[in-house]
Write an enzyme that holds these catalytic residues in place. Structure first.
Site, short mmCIF file in Angstrom:
data_model
loop_
_atom_site.label_atom_id
_atom_site.label_comp_id
_atom_site.label_asym_id
_atom_site.label_seq_id
_atom_site.Cartn_x
_atom_site.Cartn_y
_atom_site.Cartn_z
N LYS A 171 60.91 4.31 47.35
CA LYS A 171 60.12 4.20 48.58
C LYS A 171 60.11 2.76 49.09
O LYS A 171 60.22 2.50 50.29
CB LYS A 171 58.69 4.70 48.31
CG LYS A 171 57.69 4.44 49.40
CD LYS A 171 57.96 5.25 50.66
CE LYS A 171 57.38 4.61 51.88
NZ LYS A 171 56.28 5.23 52.51
N LYS A 239 52.19 -4.96 52.87
CA LYS A 239 51.94 -4.54 51.49
C LYS A 239 53.23 -4.07 50.84
O LYS A 239 53.57 -4.46 49.72
CB LYS A 239 50.90 -3.41 51.49
CG LYS A 239 50.72 -2.75 50.15
CD LYS A 239 50.15 -1.34 50.22
CE LYS A 239 50.94 -0.38 51.05
NZ LYS A 239 50.82 1.03 50.76
P1 NA7 Z 1 45.60 4.58 56.75
O1 NA7 Z 1 45.63 5.31 58.04
O2 NA7 Z 1 45.31 3.13 56.73
O3 NA7 Z 1 44.56 5.36 55.78
C1 NA7 Z 1 44.22 4.84 54.54
C2 NA7 Z 1 43.36 5.82 53.79
O4 NA7 Z 1 43.00 5.21 52.52
C3 NA7 Z 1 42.03 6.16 54.48
O5 NA7 Z 1 41.70 7.49 54.17
C4 NA7 Z 1 41.07 5.19 53.80
O6 NA7 Z 1 39.73 5.61 53.84
C5 NA7 Z 1 41.57 5.23 52.38
N1 NA7 Z 1 41.13 4.08 51.60
C6 NA7 Z 1 41.46 2.79 51.76
N2 NA7 Z 1 40.86 2.02 50.83
C7 NA7 Z 1 40.13 2.85 50.07
C8 NA7 Z 1 39.29 2.67 48.95
N3 NA7 Z 1 39.10 1.46 48.40
N4 NA7 Z 1 38.69 3.75 48.41
C9 NA7 Z 1 38.89 4.98 48.96
N5 NA7 Z 1 39.67 5.23 50.00
C10 NA7 Z 1 40.29 4.17 50.56
O7 NA7 Z 1 46.99 4.74 55.97
P2 NA7 Z 1 48.15 5.83 56.20
O8 NA7 Z 1 47.52 7.19 56.19
O9 NA7 Z 1 49.01 5.40 57.32
O10 NA7 Z 1 49.01 5.62 54.86
C11 NA7 Z 1 48.61 6.13 53.62
C12 NA7 Z 1 49.63 5.74 52.58
O11 NA7 Z 1 50.95 6.24 52.92
C13 NA7 Z 1 49.83 4.25 52.40
O12 NA7 Z 1 50.03 3.96 51.03
C14 NA7 Z 1 51.06 3.94 53.21
O13 NA7 Z 1 51.72 2.77 52.75
C15 NA7 Z 1 51.89 5.18 53.10
P3 NA7 Z 1 38.80 5.28 55.14
O14 NA7 Z 1 39.09 6.40 56.11
O15 NA7 Z 1 39.23 3.94 55.65
O16 NA7 Z 1 37.42 5.29 54.62
#
Ligand code: NA7
Length: 293
Positions: A171, A239
């Protein structure tokens, strides 16, 4: 039909989990910010109050969160996934994280008598909506076979890459190509613009040429219009580049083109574009070169 849990409802998690609902699975969701779950709840999902509750209730537990720390948070914390597991369950992480972060979660899941699949995806929100993502999987082969119908509900191409962390590295390899391709596109578009060509026409020519990859074709319309709503943000691309550099160091690989592109991503972030789509590299270079649309 399977009892499926879904943790992480960001740009990718919402359309992907909706496709599981569409395929007839019984889906329960949790997201740190509950409001973001509404479209999926409206589509027929149930809500759980913690990742632990998801693990107690479901046979397959998916995570799709921002990064490695977020993955470790939702899985390893007190009311996290691992706390709710009982033997025989399958945990599948589709986020992009470092191999070491993934391994730590794998060990905790396996200690509960469960299996952990790594299944990051290729393609962003449009492909997620159309259920045409590519899914890069590694982990136990028999577990992969069990999860395959779920992957097929979300993606068009599935690749089984090995029994360990292979999918994580693949990836990252892919994403450095995607990021550096965008920097190349920025340079080509801005050169054409500065020489007085019409930006829409320049984008059309690029899209129809030998370098008109699927990526270029997805991006020409928004770039032509100067629209950079995030399908995949600058911050997330940064990242992935940093994770790729760590892997390159480990394996002894030189990545000079990736290193230069990383600096442009840093400049985009520092100038307030961190949450925009990574194709905003075009706008950044336009600004640096005095192009006004
Ligand atoms: P997004 O749209 O930035 O969504 C990130 C998600 O991760 C979102 O649901 C966040 O919850 C969640 N999140 C982030 N930090 C935390 C922590 N500390 N605890 C729980 N949940 C968290 O990313 P994408 O959907 O575009 O991408 C997801 C992955 O696929 C990523 O690894 C990419 O590189 C590829 P929130 O809604 O902010 O509360």
């Amino acid at each position: 039909m399977a009892r499926v849990g879904w943790i992480g409802l960001g740009n990718m998690g919402v359309p992907m989990s909706k496709n599981l609902i569409k395929a007839g699975h019984e889906v329960t969701v949790w997201n740190r910010t509950k409001a973001k779950a509404q479209p999926v709840l409206d589509a027929g999902a149930q809500w759980a109050d913690s990742p632990k509750e998801i693990a107690e209730k479901c046979e397959f537990i998916f995570t799709m969160v921002a990064d490695g720390p977020a993955l470790q948070d939702v899985t390893l914390r007190e009311d996290g996934v691992v706390a709710g597991l009982s033997a025989g369950k399958i945990v599948i992480d589709m986020s992009t994280v470092a191999p070491e972060e993934s391994e730590k979660v794998n060990d905790a899941v396996e200690a509960k008598g469960c299996k952990f699949l790594r299944a990051p995806v290729t393609g962003s929100t449009v492909l997620a909506e159309n259920a045409t993502l590519g899914i890069l999987a590694s982990g136990d082969k028999a577990t992969y076979e069990k999860a395959l119908p779920l992957f097929q509900a979300m993606g068009k191409n599935q690749f089984y890459l090995g029994a360990g962390e292979q999918a994580r590295v693949m990836k990252l390899a892919l994403n450095i190509m995607i990021g550096t391709s965008m920097q190349m596109m920025a340079e080509a578009v801005v050169l054409a613009e500065k020489a007085g060509l019409d930006v829409v026409q320049a984008c059309e020519v690029i899209a129809g040429s030998a370098v008109g990859s699927p990526l270029v074709n997805y991006k020409v319309a928004p770039i032509s219009k100067g629209q950079y709503d995030p399908a995949f943000s600058v911050k997330l691309m940064e990242k992935d580049f940093d994770l790729a550099f760590a892997a390159a160091k480990q394996y002894g690989v030189s990545m000079p083109v990736t290193a230069v592109t990383r600096q442009f991503l840093a400049a985009a972030h520092a100038s307030g574009k961190g949450d925009r789509d990574f194709s905003v590299l075009v706008q950044l270079l336009e600004e640096m070169c005095g192009v006004e649309r």
